[in-house]
Write a protein that holds these residues in place. Structure first.
Motif, PDB file in Angstrom:
ATOM      1  N   ASP A  85     -12.576   0.863 -31.605  1.00 34.49           N
ATOM      2  CA  ASP A  85     -11.906   0.118 -30.545  1.00 34.49           C
ATOM      3  C   ASP A  85     -12.825  -0.130 -29.359  1.00 34.49           C
ATOM      4  O   ASP A  85     -12.423  -0.737 -28.373  1.00 34.49           O
ATOM      5  CB  ASP A  85     -10.661   0.876 -30.066  1.00 34.49           C
ATOM      6  CG  ASP A  85      -9.574   0.912 -31.122  1.00 34.49           C
ATOM      7  OD1 ASP A  85      -9.523  -0.032 -31.944  1.00 34.49           O
ATOM      8  OD2 ASP A  85      -8.789   1.879 -31.137  1.00 34.49           O
ATOM      9  N   GLN A  86     -14.064   0.357 -29.460  1.00 29.90           N
ATOM     10  CA  GLN A  86     -14.993   0.254 -28.342  1.00 29.90           C
ATOM     11  C   GLN A  86     -15.657  -1.122 -28.330  1.00 29.90           C
ATOM     12  O   GLN A  86     -16.179  -1.586 -29.343  1.00 29.90           O
ATOM     13  CB  GLN A  86     -16.074   1.339 -28.452  1.00 29.90           C
ATOM     14  CG  GLN A  86     -17.015   1.372 -27.261  1.00 29.90           C
ATOM     15  CD  GLN A  86     -18.015   2.511 -27.361  1.00 29.90           C
ATOM     16  OE1 GLN A  86     -18.028   3.227 -28.370  1.00 29.90           O
ATOM     17  NE2 GLN A  86     -18.837   2.679 -26.357  1.00 29.90           N
ATOM     18  N   LEU A  87     -15.628  -1.770 -27.180  1.00 28.48           N
ATOM     19  CA  LEU A  87     -16.260  -3.066 -27.040  1.00 28.48           C
ATOM     20  C   LEU A  87     -17.774  -2.907 -26.961  1.00 28.48           C
ATOM     21  O   LEU A  87     -18.303  -1.845 -26.594  1.00 28.48           O
ATOM     22  CB  LEU A  87     -15.765  -3.763 -25.772  1.00 28.48           C
ATOM     23  CG  LEU A  87     -14.282  -4.136 -25.722  1.00 28.48           C
ATOM     24  CD1 LEU A  87     -13.924  -4.686 -24.339  1.00 28.48           C
ATOM     25  CD2 LEU A  87     -13.938  -5.160 -26.794  1.00 28.48           C
ATOM     26  N   HIS A  88     -18.482  -3.957 -27.315  1.00 26.65           N
ATOM     27  CA  HIS A  88     -19.932  -3.964 -27.117  1.00 26.65           C
ATOM     28  C   HIS A  88     -20.209  -3.929 -25.610  1.00 26.65           C
ATOM     29  O   HIS A  88     -19.413  -4.431 -24.810  1.00 26.65           O
ATOM     30  CB  HIS A  88     -20.537  -5.219 -27.741  1.00 26.65           C
ATOM     31  CG  HIS A  88     -22.041  -5.222 -27.732  1.00 26.65           C
ATOM     32  ND1 HIS A  88     -22.778  -5.628 -26.639  1.00 26.65           N
ATOM     33  CD2 HIS A  88     -22.929  -4.849 -28.689  1.00 26.65           C
ATOM     34  CE1 HIS A  88     -24.076  -5.516 -26.918  1.00 26.65           C
ATOM     35  NE2 HIS A  88     -24.184  -5.039 -28.161  1.00 26.65           N
ATOM     36  N   PRO A  89     -21.337  -3.335 -25.190  1.00 27.20           N
ATOM     37  CA  PRO A  89     -21.637  -3.265 -23.755  1.00 27.20           C
ATOM     38  C   PRO A  89     -21.572  -4.607 -23.030  1.00 27.20           C
ATOM     39  O   PRO A  89     -21.154  -4.663 -21.867  1.00 27.20           O
ATOM     40  CB  PRO A  89     -23.052  -2.676 -23.717  1.00 27.20           C
ATOM     41  CG  PRO A  89     -23.120  -1.825 -24.947  1.00 27.20           C
ATOM     42  CD  PRO A  89     -22.309  -2.540 -25.976  1.00 27.20           C
ATOM     43  N   CYS A  90     -21.960  -5.693 -23.678  1.00 31.46           N
ATOM     44  CA  CYS A  90     -21.896  -6.992 -22.993  1.00 31.46           C
ATOM     45  C   CYS A  90     -20.444  -7.434 -22.814  1.00 31.46           C
ATOM     46  O   CYS A  90     -20.097  -8.049 -21.790  1.00 31.46           O
ATOM     47  CB  CYS A  90     -22.713  -8.046 -23.736  1.00 31.46           C
ATOM     48  SG  CYS A  90     -22.089  -8.538 -25.345  1.00 31.46           S
ATOM     49  N   GLN A  91     -19.581  -7.100 -23.765  1.00 25.32           N
ATOM     50  CA  GLN A  91     -18.159  -7.414 -23.622  1.00 25.32           C
ATOM     51  C   GLN A  91     -17.510  -6.533 -22.554  1.00 25.32           C
ATOM     52  O   GLN A  91     -16.734  -7.007 -21.717  1.00 25.32           O
ATOM     53  CB  GLN A  91     -17.444  -7.236 -24.958  1.00 25.32           C
ATOM     54  CG  GLN A  91     -17.906  -8.202 -26.047  1.00 25.32           C
ATOM     55  CD  GLN A  91     -17.330  -7.841 -27.404  1.00 25.32           C
ATOM     56  OE1 GLN A  91     -17.469  -6.708 -27.865  1.00 25.32           O
ATOM     57  NE2 GLN A  91     -16.700  -8.808 -28.058  1.00 25.32           N
ATOM     58  N   GLN A  92     -17.827  -5.238 -22.590  1.00 25.39           N
ATOM     59  CA  GLN A  92     -17.236  -4.321 -21.625  1.00 25.39           C
ATOM     60  C   GLN A  92     -17.670  -4.664 -20.203  1.00 25.39           C
ATOM     61  O   GLN A  92     -16.885  -4.565 -19.246  1.00 25.39           O
ATOM     62  CB  GLN A  92     -17.627  -2.884 -21.963  1.00 25.39           C
ATOM     63  CG  GLN A  92     -16.904  -1.827 -21.137  1.00 25.39           C
ATOM     64  CD  GLN A  92     -15.394  -1.877 -21.343  1.00 25.39           C
ATOM     65  OE1 GLN A  92     -14.911  -1.812 -22.480  1.00 25.39           O
ATOM     66  NE2 GLN A  92     -14.647  -1.992 -20.242  1.00 25.39           N
ATOM     67  N   ALA A  93     -18.922  -5.092 -20.062  1.00 24.95           N
ATOM     68  CA  ALA A  93     -19.411  -5.470 -18.737  1.00 24.95           C
ATOM     69  C   ALA A  93     -18.670  -6.696 -18.209  1.00 24.95           C
ATOM     70  O   ALA A  93     -18.381  -6.793 -17.009  1.00 24.95           O
ATOM     71  CB  ALA A  93     -20.913  -5.739 -18.790  1.00 24.95           C
ATOM     72  N   MET A  94     -18.334  -7.623 -19.082  1.00 25.85           N
ATOM     73  CA  MET A  94     -17.551  -8.789 -18.660  1.00 25.85           C
ATOM     74  C   MET A  94     -16.175  -8.360 -18.163  1.00 25.85           C
ATOM     75  O   MET A  94     -15.652  -8.893 -17.170  1.00 25.85           O
ATOM     76  CB  MET A  94     -17.421  -9.785 -19.815  1.00 25.85           C
ATOM     77  CG  MET A  94     -18.675 -10.561 -20.126  1.00 25.85           C
ATOM     78  SD  MET A  94     -19.017 -11.866 -18.919  1.00 25.85           S
ATOM     79  CE  MET A  94     -17.928 -13.171 -19.504  1.00 25.85           C
ATOM     80  N   VAL A  95     -15.579  -7.368 -18.829  1.00 17.11           N
ATOM     81  CA  VAL A  95     -14.282  -6.841 -18.384  1.00 17.11           C
ATOM     82  C   VAL A  95     -14.429  -6.140 -17.038  1.00 17.11           C
ATOM     83  O   VAL A  95     -13.672  -6.404 -16.090  1.00 17.11           O
ATOM     84  CB  VAL A  95     -13.706  -5.871 -19.432  1.00 17.11           C
ATOM     85  CG1 VAL A  95     -12.428  -5.215 -18.903  1.00 17.11           C
ATOM     86  CG2 VAL A  95     -13.433  -6.595 -20.747  1.00 17.11           C
ATOM     87  N   ASP A  96     -15.416  -5.260 -16.939  1.00 19.09           N
ATOM     88  CA  ASP A  96     -15.590  -4.464 -15.723  1.00 19.09           C
ATOM     89  C   ASP A  96     -15.922  -5.326 -14.502  1.00 19.09           C
ATOM     90  O   ASP A  96     -15.525  -4.979 -13.378  1.00 19.09           O
ATOM     91  CB  ASP A  96     -16.702  -3.430 -15.932  1.00 19.09           C
ATOM     92  CG  ASP A  96     -16.352  -2.393 -16.988  1.00 19.09           C
ATOM     93  OD1 ASP A  96     -15.149  -2.255 -17.300  1.00 19.09           O
ATOM     94  OD2 ASP A  96     -17.272  -1.733 -17.505  1.00 19.09           O
ATOM     95  N   CYS A  97     -16.642  -6.420 -14.728  1.00 19.99           N
ATOM     96  CA  CYS A  97     -17.075  -7.269 -13.608  1.00 19.99           C
ATOM     97  C   CYS A  97     -16.141  -8.447 -13.377  1.00 19.99           C
ATOM     98  O   CYS A  97     -16.453  -9.322 -12.560  1.00 19.99           O
ATOM     99  CB  CYS A  97     -18.503  -7.769 -13.853  1.00 19.99           C
ATOM    100  SG  CYS A  97     -19.742  -6.455 -13.910  1.00 19.99           S
ATOM    101  N   HIS A  98     -15.033  -8.480 -14.100  1.00 20.50           N
ATOM    102  CA  HIS A  98     -14.062  -9.575 -13.964  1.00 20.50           C
ATOM    103  C   HIS A  98     -14.738 -10.928 -14.213  1.00 20.50           C
ATOM    104  O   HIS A  98     -14.560 -11.890 -13.469  1.00 20.50           O
ATOM    105  CB  HIS A  98     -13.402  -9.553 -12.579  1.00 20.50           C
ATOM    106  CG  HIS A  98     -12.788  -8.238 -12.232  1.00 20.50           C
ATOM    107  ND1 HIS A  98     -11.609  -7.787 -12.809  1.00 20.50           N
ATOM    108  CD2 HIS A  98     -13.211  -7.247 -11.399  1.00 20.50           C
ATOM    109  CE1 HIS A  98     -11.330  -6.582 -12.325  1.00 20.50           C
ATOM    110  NE2 HIS A  98     -12.276  -6.226 -11.476  1.00 20.50           N
ATOM    111  N   GLY A  99     -15.504 -10.972 -15.313  1.00 15.95           N
ATOM    112  CA  GLY A  99     -16.277 -12.169 -15.634  1.00 15.95           C
ATOM    113  C   GLY A  99     -15.510 -13.196 -16.434  1.00 15.95           C
ATOM    114  O   GLY A  99     -16.096 -14.199 -16.849  1.00 15.95           O
ATOM    115  N   SER A 100     -14.211 -12.955 -16.671  1.00 18.21           N
ATOM    116  CA  SER A 100     -13.424 -13.903 -17.450  1.00 18.21           C
ATOM    117  C   SER A 100     -12.119 -14.193 -16.731  1.00 18.21           C
ATOM    118  O   SER A 100     -11.463 -13.287 -16.211  1.00 18.21           O
ATOM    119  CB  SER A 100     -13.126 -13.326 -18.847  1.00 18.21           C
ATOM    120  OG  SER A 100     -12.315 -14.200 -19.586  1.00 18.21           O
TER     121      SER A 100
END
Length: 511
Positions: free
Chosen positions: A100-115
């Motif tokens: 269930d763990q996202l790839h670091p680039c996906q998780q970073a998009m979530v954490d930085c509100h990139g979407s």
């Protein structure tokens, strides 16, 4: 000529070898993903390679070392048969099915509100994943912006996405293991040493079914071209792809250049017979490889390289394809005209060399004979020690990934303060990219002074009568071309020349 029997398209996707048949050769990778593979994470936005919503990664074995190499491309304009022998990776590949763990680039998009709306997000994620896999250390923010220049976001904005591009490097590395993919690619290569011949389904309007040929040797390509002079030559499909997605053209038979090793090479100055100071760039060399090599020899070309289209377009399109297209607003032709480049044309086993200006006959018309194709472009590398100077300028409404209103390649050779040679080439000023002969004549033999500059600017208005279109008016083009000549003089005048950062508002891209 090799006579490989027709067969399906074979490539690796989601860890499995895929075999595709009964689809038209002009089916795009995006269409196959969404409609046949039902992988709908990859989106369609513009269908012309501008927005990056469809960004995917292609992997292949290096033809000489056998090592894994990858690049981002736009799935919306890549024809499916060009995947033959390659690996296709999409956003569905990034998160393991068992986790269930996202790839670091996906998780970073979530954490930085990139979407926000999320439509562009899969394309950004694939570009970020490519950056993550090809960099051990986080690139600078400027380098990240350059790498993401092919991805468009209309609602979130780029600051949080750039933040994500830096944040994804903070945690433990999540490496990509290419070995299983390489083994499958090697197996595919062993199965199809003679390349691909693919036949599409029969057409309902009784026309012949279209065929796709991908020869694997230069001699096979030359023989095939002689026997099929009316077939459509295809390299990167960054232009031809739009004929299908936007103009709905039927292309007929297609001959693909991308599997010919001899055409994928850049011969260095020491290895070009008879031309020790030239680069010989094959017809299948991508824009990215070609421009990065040219910029390594001529640093003044670096900014134009980074502003030429976008990374996914440069990873697929070719320098020779850009020249062969003949567009009057292509960015390659003015620069190579200024560098006095020549084309190596091939028909069967015979070659001839042609100066680039002689290749362009009229708007979208060239000097190729039936059965002939461009094998390579030869680009002389000038010597600064001999007083030779080059500048490349691009004027467009948008700084990144935009079509030029005016593009200029300006070359002079100074002997003391006097202009010994001049080659001033322009795009966007006529039906073809071409040199300004009257302007050059007004400069050669004159001291490089402001008086000579004014004479050159007056002559320039006699050389060109540009058209007005959506990108610029006739008067604007004449004015901006004259202004670029003045900038050229300010940067290259023998006394007190201005630095690059003194003549532009953007930071000079020199490293």
């Amino acid at each position: 000529m090799s006579t490989a029997a027709p067969r399906p398209i074979r490539f690796v996707h989601q860890g499995q070898i895929q075999e595709v048949k009964d689809l038209p050769p002009t089916t795009t990778v995006l269409q196959w993903l969404r409609e046949q593979a039902h992988c709908t994470g990859t989106k369609e936005g513009c269908a012309e390679g501008d927005c990056g919503a469809c960004t995917v990664v292609l992997g292949e074995r290096h033809p000489e070392t056998g090592q894994w190499q990858q690049k981002t491309v736009n799935a919306c304009i890549q024809f499916l048969p060009t995947l033959d022998g390659k690996a296709l990776l999409t956003v569905e590949d990034l998160k393991p099915a068992s986790s269930d763990q996202l790839h670091p680039c996906q998780q970073a998009m979530v954490d930085c509100h990139g979407s926000q709306c999320g439509f562009c997000t899969p394309g950004f994620v694939m570009s970020l994943w490519d950056i993550y896999q090809t960099h051990e250390q986080p690139p600078s923010r400027t380098a990240l912006a350059d790498a993401l220049a092919g991805n468009l976001c209309r609602c979130t904005g780029y600051r949080p996405i750039l933040d994500a591009g830096q944040k994804m490097f903070e945690g433990p590395r999540q490496p990509f293991a290419p070995e299983p993919w390489l083994q499958q690619l090697a197996a595919l290569q062993g199965q199809s040493p003679d390349g691909l011949q693919y036949e599409g389904p029969a057409q309902t309007d009784s026309r012949m079914r279209s065929r796709f040929f991908a020869p694997t040797s230069l001699s096979d390509l030359a023989s095939l071209r002689l026997s099929m002079p009316d077939a459509r030559l295809l390299a990167g499909s960054t232009d031809v792809g739009l004929w299908v997605t936007k103009q709905f053209k039927a292309l007929g038979d297609i001959i693909y250049l991308g599997q010919v090793p001899e055409l994928r090479r850049i011969l260095t100055p020491a290895s070009v017979t008879g031309q020790p100071d030239a680069l010989d760039i094959g017809a299948a060399v991508t824009l990215e490889e070609a421009w990065s090599t040219l910029a390594s020899h001529i640093p003044e070309l670096r900014e134009l390289w980074l502003r030429f289209a976008s990374p996914p377009v440069r990873h697929a399109g070719t320098l020779v394809g850009n020249l062969a297209n003949g567009s009057p607003i292509g960015d390659s032709a003015p620069i190579l005209l200024a560098l006095d480049a020549t084309l190596v044309l091939r028909a069967g086993q015979f070659t001839r060399e042609m100066p680039l200006p002689a290749f362009y006959l009229d708007y979208m018309k060239n000097a190729l004979k039936p059965g002939e194709f461009i094998q390579s472009v030869r680009v002389p590398i000038f010597s600064k020690d001999a007083g030779e100077i080059l500048r490349a300028y691009k004027i467009s409404k948008r700084r990144d990934s935009d079509i030029s209103a005016v593009c200029a390649g300006l070359f002079i050779q100074l002997e003391g303060d006097t202009i010994k040679q001049a080659r001033l080439a322009w795009g966007g000023m006529a039906a073809t990219a071409r040199r300004a002969s009257q302007t050059e004549a007004a400069m050669i033999g004159q001291a490089w002074t402001e008086t000579t500059l004014r004479q050159a600017q007056a002559a320039l208005a006699q050389d060109f009568q540009p058209m007005t279109d959506l990108r610029a008016s006739k008067d604007y083009r004449i004015k901006v071309a004259a202004n670029l000549l003045e900038r050229f003089w300010l940067e290259t005048r023998p006394h007190n020349p201005l630095r690059a950062d003194e003549v532009q508002v953007w930071p000079a891209q020199t490293a």
